[in-house]
Design a protein around this motif. Structure first.
Motif, PDB file in Angstrom:
ATOM      1  N   MET A  38       0.832  -1.205   0.000  1.00  0.00           N
ATOM      2  CA  MET A  38       0.000   0.000   0.000  1.00  0.00           C
ATOM      3  C   MET A  38       0.870   1.261   0.000  1.00  0.00           C
ATOM      4  O   MET A  38       0.548   2.241  -0.682  1.00  0.00           O
ATOM      5  N   SER A  39       1.958   1.219   0.719  1.00  0.00           N
ATOM      6  CA  SER A  39       2.888   2.353   0.726  1.00  0.00           C
ATOM      7  C   SER A  39       3.518   2.552  -0.650  1.00  0.00           C
ATOM      8  O   SER A  39       3.709   3.687  -1.100  1.00  0.00           O
ATOM      9  N   ALA A  40       3.826   1.450  -1.314  1.00  0.00           N
ATOM     10  CA  ALA A  40       4.390   1.533  -2.665  1.00  0.00           C
ATOM     11  C   ALA A  40       3.386   2.163  -3.625  1.00  0.00           C
ATOM     12  O   ALA A  40       3.754   2.984  -4.478  1.00  0.00           O
ATOM     13  N   ILE A  41       2.117   1.825  -3.469  1.00  0.00           N
ATOM     14  CA  ILE A  41       1.076   2.413  -4.312  1.00  0.00           C
ATOM     15  C   ILE A  41       0.960   3.906  -4.050  1.00  0.00           C
ATOM     16  O   ILE A  41       0.871   4.707  -4.979  1.00  0.00           O
ATOM     17  N   ARG A  42       0.972   4.277  -2.785  1.00  0.00           N
ATOM     18  CA  ARG A  42       0.886   5.706  -2.440  1.00  0.00           C
ATOM     19  C   ARG A  42       2.027   6.473  -3.094  1.00  0.00           C
ATOM     20  O   ARG A  42       1.830   7.537  -3.668  1.00  0.00           O
ATOM     21  N   SER A  43       3.216   5.923  -3.013  1.00  0.00           N
ATOM     22  CA  SER A  43       4.379   6.573  -3.609  1.00  0.00           C
ATOM     23  C   SER A  43       4.227   6.686  -5.128  1.00  0.00           C
ATOM     24  O   SER A  43       4.531   7.729  -5.723  1.00  0.00           O
ATOM     25  N   ALA A  44       3.747   5.628  -5.754  1.00  0.00           N
ATOM     26  CA  ALA A  44       3.559   5.636  -7.210  1.00  0.00           C
ATOM     27  C   ALA A  44       2.504   6.664  -7.623  1.00  0.00           C
ATOM     28  O   ALA A  44       2.676   7.375  -8.616  1.00  0.00           O
ATOM     29  N   VAL A  45       1.429   6.766  -6.859  1.00  0.00           N
ATOM     30  CA  VAL A  45       0.384   7.744  -7.156  1.00  0.00           C
ATOM     31  C   VAL A  45       0.928   9.161  -6.961  1.00  0.00           C
ATOM     32  O   VAL A  45       0.661  10.050  -7.774  1.00  0.00           O
ATOM     33  N   ASP A  46       1.697   9.375  -5.910  1.00  0.00           N
ATOM     34  CA  ASP A  46       2.306  10.691  -5.677  1.00  0.00           C
ATOM     35  C   ASP A  46       3.200  11.094  -6.848  1.00  0.00           C
ATOM     36  O   ASP A  46       3.152  12.234  -7.315  1.00  0.00           O
ATOM     37  N   ARG A  47       4.013  10.167  -7.321  1.00  0.00           N
ATOM     38  CA  ARG A  47       4.894  10.459  -8.460  1.00  0.00           C
ATOM     39  C   ARG A  47       4.081  10.739  -9.725  1.00  0.00           C
ATOM     40  O   ARG A  47       4.388  11.655 -10.488  1.00  0.00           O
ATOM     41  N   ALA A  48       3.032   9.971  -9.937  1.00  0.00           N
ATOM     42  CA  ALA A  48       2.177  10.178 -11.112  1.00  0.00           C
ATOM     43  C   ALA A  48       1.479  11.535 -11.033  1.00  0.00           C
ATOM     44  O   ALA A  48       1.374  12.247 -12.038  1.00  0.00           O
ATOM     45  N   THR A  49       1.022  11.900  -9.858  1.00  0.00           N
ATOM     46  CA  THR A  49       0.375  13.202  -9.661  1.00  0.00           C
ATOM     47  C   THR A  49       1.342  14.328  -9.989  1.00  0.00           C
ATOM     48  O   THR A  49       0.993  15.260 -10.729  1.00  0.00           O
ATOM     49  N   ALA A  50       2.533  14.251  -9.458  1.00  0.00           N
ATOM     50  CA  ALA A  50       3.538  15.288  -9.713  1.00  0.00           C
ATOM     51  C   ALA A  50       3.862  15.363 -11.198  1.00  0.00           C
ATOM     52  O   ALA A  50       4.012  16.462 -11.756  1.00  0.00           O
ATOM     53  N   TYR A  51       3.939  14.238 -11.859  1.00  0.00           N
ATOM     54  CA  TYR A  51       4.234  14.196 -13.287  1.00  0.00           C
ATOM     55  C   TYR A  51       3.140  14.897 -14.086  1.00  0.00           C
ATOM     56  O   TYR A  51       3.420  15.709 -14.964  1.00  0.00           O
ATOM     57  N   VAL A  52       1.879  14.583 -13.791  1.00  0.00           N
ATOM     58  CA  VAL A  52       0.758  15.199 -14.507  1.00  0.00           C
ATOM     59  C   VAL A  52       0.742  16.707 -14.281  1.00  0.00           C
ATOM     60  O   VAL A  52       0.604  17.487 -15.225  1.00  0.00           O
ATOM     61  N   VAL A  53       0.902  17.135 -13.039  1.00  0.00           N
ATOM     62  CA  VAL A  53       0.897  18.566 -12.738  1.00  0.00           C
ATOM     63  C   VAL A  53       2.050  19.262 -13.457  1.00  0.00           C
ATOM     64  O   VAL A  53       1.872  20.315 -14.070  1.00  0.00           O
ATOM     65  N   ALA A  54       3.233  18.669 -13.409  1.00  0.00           N
ATOM     66  CA  ALA A  54       4.403  19.280 -14.044  1.00  0.00           C
ATOM     67  C   ALA A  54       4.232  19.385 -15.551  1.00  0.00           C
ATOM     68  O   ALA A  54       4.534  20.426 -16.145  1.00  0.00           O
ATOM     69  N   LYS A  55       3.751  18.324 -16.183  1.00  0.00           N
ATOM     70  CA  LYS A  55       3.559  18.350 -17.637  1.00  0.00           C
ATOM     71  C   LYS A  55       2.490  19.365 -18.028  1.00  0.00           C
ATOM     72  O   LYS A  55       2.646  20.095 -19.009  1.00  0.00           O
ATOM     73  N   ASN A  56       1.411  19.421 -17.266  1.00  0.00           N
ATOM     74  CA  ASN A  56       0.348  20.373 -17.550  1.00  0.00           C
ATOM     75  C   ASN A  56       0.867  21.804 -17.392  1.00  0.00           C
ATOM     76  O   ASN A  56       0.606  22.660 -18.236  1.00  0.00           O
ATOM     77  N   LEU A  57       1.623  22.049 -16.348  1.00  0.00           N
ATOM     78  CA  LEU A  57       2.185  23.375 -16.120  1.00  0.00           C
ATOM     79  C   LEU A  57       3.149  23.747 -17.241  1.00  0.00           C
ATOM     80  O   LEU A  57       3.137  24.874 -17.741  1.00  0.00           O
ATOM     81  N   GLU A  58       3.958  22.791 -17.649  1.00  0.00           N
ATOM     82  CA  GLU A  58       4.911  23.040 -18.733  1.00  0.00           C
ATOM     83  C   GLU A  58       4.182  23.460 -20.008  1.00  0.00           C
ATOM     84  O   GLU A  58       4.556  24.435 -20.663  1.00  0.00           O
ATOM     85  N   VAL A  59       3.126  22.738 -20.350  1.00  0.00           N
ATOM     86  CA  VAL A  59       2.347  23.064 -21.554  1.00  0.00           C
ATOM     87  C   VAL A  59       1.734  24.462 -21.424  1.00  0.00           C
ATOM     88  O   VAL A  59       1.803  25.257 -22.359  1.00  0.00           O
TER      89      VAL A  59
END
Length: 86
Positions: A38-59
């Motif tokens: 469950m901790s691994a999933i939380r970490s993966a979701v956190d990384r995915a969230t940051a990736y989406v926000v960063a890519k959206n901001l970049e665009v």
């Protein structure tokens, strides 16, 4: 926003991890193993969230039609999304 195949693959891996936890629960695996996953999933979701926000901001920031005030607002909104996700 268009999502890359890499992003979709990340989410599919998370989906698989969740299914794995359900299977572990059905098999009555020990709590420590389940919490670890469950901790691994939380970490993966956190990384995915940051990736989406960063890519959206970049665009958004690359779009020349935005004013400086609008860019500042977008940056603040992106920061708030990241803070909320934690």
């Amino acid at each position: 926003m268009e999502y890359s195949q890499d992003m979709k693959n990340r989410m599919k891996r998370i989906e698989g991890q969740v299914r794995g936890i359900v299977k572990m629960m059905e098999e009555e695996k020990d709590c420590k193993s389940i919490i670890t996953q469950m901790s691994a999933i939380r970490s993966a979701v956190d990384r995915a969230t940051a990736y989406v926000v960063a890519k959206n901001l970049e665009v958004c920031l690359r779009d020349d039609t935005e004013t400086e005030a609008e860019r500042e607002e977008m940056i603040e909104e992106a920061i708030q999304m990241l803070v909320k996700s934690r």
